[in-house]
Design a protein around this motif. Structure first.
Motif, short mmCIF file in Angstrom:
data_model
loop_
_atom_site.label_atom_id
_atom_site.label_comp_id
_atom_site.label_asym_id
_atom_site.label_seq_id
_atom_site.Cartn_x
_atom_site.Cartn_y
_atom_site.Cartn_z
N UNK A 1 0.78 -1.31 -0.42
CA UNK A 1 -0.27 -0.23 -0.04
C UNK A 1 0.66 1.62 -0.18
N UNK B 1 -0.96 4.42 -0.61
CA UNK B 1 -1.57 5.01 0.13
C UNK B 1 -0.49 5.62 1.65
N UNK B 2 0.47 4.56 1.73
CA UNK B 2 1.21 5.29 2.97
C UNK B 2 1.54 7.03 2.52
N UNK C 1 0.31 9.19 0.64
CA UNK C 1 -0.66 10.08 0.87
C UNK C 1 -0.91 9.94 2.18
N UNK C 2 -1.05 9.33 3.96
CA UNK C 2 -1.66 9.57 4.16
C UNK C 2 -0.57 10.59 5.58
#
Lengths: 213, 344
Positions: free
Chosen positions: B114, B117-118, B120-121
């Motif tokens: 991911x 996603x990481x 973006x987080x």
């Protein structure tokens, strides 16, 4: 040979303790901003726990949506409350009534989830079927098995958005909204008038010379 | 076979890898400040720093020493704990995000599935440093800055997320290495071409997320002095500075990975040119792309005047998000029909 250090267990208990401690501080802290920040910490700890359960998609989405977006907006609102702490209201007995009702409901749901007969929590591990990542599994179940609940939830959110906009929208507020095309199409001659005039004579008695730049 | 010794070796190895990423990054940050002053200097017909060392090359080090010597002042009526934590919260995500960045095939600290996603987080929680600094200072201008920054970040994060989703659709994976390898086959296979609107949307929202000109209303020197770090001095201020520049490098790197083919050569599969340039290692191409995007950052700062607040909101909500949504639908269709030459 020394025994291996139980990394997984230590990390799990550290984050679990952090989660419970920060969750308590959310309600015990007297200052709203501090409460909100403790809630952020609680989200973080639970995201870490989810990632430890190999539900990395859920964990990162939790950080992304709740920490990155929802809590930022929440802090935005809470920060405008003045610095002094909020005094305890006289009507707190009423809150105890509501609170215990919510507590009973919540405990009921928890009991149902944790009950060994319906191990919903442990089904998370099923997302780790070989070759399928968490995102794919969640996407497949959202758009096939749970498509109607999912769409209904989305629709409810849309209704809520429209309701919020229509509540805050007042026609007289339109007056302060700029007309973009008018701003873009404005020409220099609409704003600026160049006047030609003759140079005036400098005053004869002035001691200082006239400055030119 | 997991006993204490292997665990300790693994730990030391990980720490060494982290140092190998963070140390060059910090040097890059120092020389990015130098590059910024030089580039903007020449764009404005000035020379820029040229006193300390050869061509002023020791200027960033002199600046760092100066910051280290300055007194750290804490406002009496600030929230002391949060005031001290805010710079840390601002630099930590900027550094943590580098864990999933692949520099070359298999040269990556954590090759997680991911990855996007990481990233973006991590980039979405960078705003907490600014928010908390602004609030904990207990001062008017920092407060304004925190409010502006929160509103801006929330608005541009949505557009940024859609740009990410477009890349995920095209590559069919959230792993950064897979995304880069999906762009193989020369410069016309890079996602900057089929996803051109998303590329632009990502770049604009990336500039907005890092609070750089022309989106620097959170700092706005002429309006709110310097915004969230007005009350900071010495090294805590320096850390905000570090975080801003580390974030600039991070956004440039993510853009290179997602849209410009990462470490891939632009001349792949070109008859003569491809052969001639095949000896160049991938990291050089990646660094060249990052350097170019950083130059664009500085170029934009020297070119554009600061946006007004309502203009920022209009650009984010009424232009970037609709463009990204429309292109997302087109990309989805293109992926389903296997539109050549990119999606077959």
């Amino acid at each position: 040979m020394l025994n291996a250090f139980p990394t997984t267990l230590v990390v799990f208990y550290a984050f679990a303790a952090l989660l419970i401690a920060s969750a308590f501080m959310v309600i015990l802290s007297r200052h709203p901003v501090q409460s909100a920040l403790y809630l952020v910490l609680a989200f973080f700890a639970s995201a870490a726990l989810w990632i430890m359960m190999q539900a990395e998609f859920l964990g990162l989405i939790l950080i992304l949506v709740y920490v990155g977006a929802v809590m930022t907006l929440f802090l935005f609102v809470v920060m405008t409350i003045p610095m002094h702490t909020i005094p305890i209201d006289k009507t707190r007995l009423l809150y105890i009534g509501y609170g215990s009702l919510v507590l009973v409901l919540f405990l009921g749901v928890m009991a149902k989830i944790i009950h060994p007969l319906n191990h919903i929590v442990f089904q998370l591990n099923n997302f780790q079927a070989p070759g399928i990542s968490g995102a794919t599994a969640i996407g497949e179940s959202l758009y096939t098995t749970y498509v109607f609940p999912f769409e209904i939830a989305g629709f409810l959110l849309l209704v809520a958005i429209i309701a919020a906009i229509s509540l805050s929208w007042k026609t007289d507020r339109r007056k302060i909204i700029n007309d973009v095309s008018a701003q873009v199409n404005v020409k220099a001659k609409d704003r600026l008038k160049i006047v030609k005039m003759k140079a005036e004579k400098p005053q004869q008695d002035s001691t200082e010379p006239v400055q030119h730049d | 076979m997991t006993n204490l010794e292997t665990q300790i070796i693994a730990l030391i190895w990980t720490v060494v890898k982290i140092v190998c990423i963070v140390l060059p990054l910090m040097i890059c940050v120092a020389y990015l400040t130098y590059a910024e002053r030089k580039v903007i200097g020449y764009m404005q017909l000035r020379i820029g720093p040229n006193r300390v060392g050869w061509f002023g090359l020791l200027q960033p080090i002199a600046d760092a020493v100066k910051l280290l010597h300055k007194e750290i002042i804490q406002p009496t009526l600030s929230n002391h704990y949060l005031f001290a934590v805010a710079p840390i919260l601002s630099i930590a995500p900027a550094l943590a995000a580098w864990a999933v960045i692949p520099f070359m095939p298999n040269v990556v600290l954590a090759d997680i599935n991911a990855g996007v996603l990481y990233l973006f987080a991590m980039s979405s929680i960078g705003v907490y440093g600014i928010l908390i600094a602004g609030w904990a200072s207990n001062s008017k201008y920092p407060m304004f800055s925190a409010m502006r920054s929160a509103a801006q970040t929330i608005s541009y994060e949505i557009a940024m997320g859609f740009a990410f989703v477009g890349v995920l659709l095209a590559a069919g994976s959230m792993n950064l290495q897979t995304i880069v390898l999906a762009q193989q086959g020369g410069i016309w296979h890079w996602y900057a071409l089929p996803l051109f609107p998303l590329f632009i949307v990502y770049w604009i929202s990336g500039v907005a997320e890092t609070n750089r000109a022309p989106f620097d209303v959170a700092e706005g020197e002429s309006e709110i002095v310097a915004g969230f770090h007005v009350e900071y001095s010495g090294m805590p201020f320096g850390i905000f500075f570090l975080a801003e520049y580390a974030n600039m490098i991070l956004i440039s790197t993510i853009t290179s990975l997602l849209f410009l083919g990462g470490w891939l050569s632009p001349f792949e599969h070109i008859p003569l040119l491809g052969k001639l340039t095949s000896f160049i290692p991938g990291i050089v191409w990646l660094l060249a792309k990052i350097a170019f995007l950083l130059f664009v950052y500085l170029w934009m700062r020297a070119t554009f005047p600061r946006f007004r607040y309502d203009q920022i909101m209009r650009l984010g909500w009424k232009f970037l998000i609709p463009v990204a949504l429309v292109w997302l639908c087109l990309v989805a269709v293109a992926v389903v029909v296997k539109f050549p030459p990119w999606f077959n």
